[in-house]
Design an enzyme around this catalytic site. Structure first.
Site: not given
Ligand code: DX5
Ligand code: ZN
Length: 210
Positions: A33, A35, A66, A136, A171
């Protein structure tokens, strides 16, 4: 069902051991991930981390960008060893075709993701061009949030629209129960962070998502 645990919930001080543990316990992909603190209100992992983990694992690196302006960073993530690069439609809009082509030029899989408030209608022009759609089921930014059921219903709409052998990955808030819900709707890949890393038995946790 492809299971892609997110290392966002792992112990960053022991990342190599954490990835080995995922491998030994049956993970299919490693979800990374990324960000940027602009597209989402959090900062996490960059391309140097992808490059560092690439040689220590043989399972595909599923990189979820992201970030704003993904076109600018695709090269770094591709050369670092990403096997799949997924970016957000909300970050590219009319530049979406361009970013799909840039990712494809590296000979890797391309994914397109939509946030909870984005409708499937907006991404219909791209469904036949990408390998994967990432739905998402939480607002991107943080692990450990609650699964939003309405968002998962987009899976049905996506499957109905294309005959393509598309990977539909979900996700956010995935656990044994929400995984079964997504599977029923037609998902064939699942990301799970908190559920996998907070369990006492990682093997059982991963198996329970299939
Ligand atoms: C959220 C991420 C996810 C997140 C999922 O912004 O894209 O990949 O880490 O985590 P869980 O499974 O804990 O919701
Ligand atoms: Zn993710």
């Amino acid at each position: 069902m492809i299971i892609a645990p997110s290392i966002l919930s792992s112990d960053f001080a022991n990342l190599e051991a954490e990835i080995k543990r995922l491998e030994e316990n049956g993970a299919d992909w490693v979800h990374v991930d990324v960000m940027d603190g602009h597209f989402v209100p959090n900062l996490t992992i960059g391309a140097p981390v992808v490059k560092a983990i690439k040689p220590i694992t043989s399972i595909p690196l599923d990189v979820h960008l992201m970030i704003d302006n993904p076109a600018k960073y695709v090269k770094d993530f591709a050369l670092a060893g990403s096997d799949i690069i997924t970016f957000h439609y909300e970050a590219t809009k009319e530049k979406t075709f361009e970013v799909i082509n840039i990712i494809k030029s590296y000979g890797i899989k391309v994914g397109l993701s939509i946030k909870p408030n984005t409708s499937v209608n907006e991404i219909k022009p791209y469904l036949d061009l990408v390998d994967l759609i990432l739905v998402m089921t939480v607002e991107p930014g943080f692990g450990g949030q609650k699964f939003m059921k309405d968002c998962a219903d987009k899976i049905i709409e996506i499957r109905a629209y294309t005959d393509k052998d598309l990977i539909i990955e979900v996700d956010g808030g995935i656990n044994a129960e929400t995984a079964q819900y997504c599977k029923k709707l037609g998902a064939n890949a699942l990301v799970a962070g908190n559920y996998v890393f907070s369990s006492d038995n990682m093997k059982e946790a991963i198996a329970s998502l299939r």
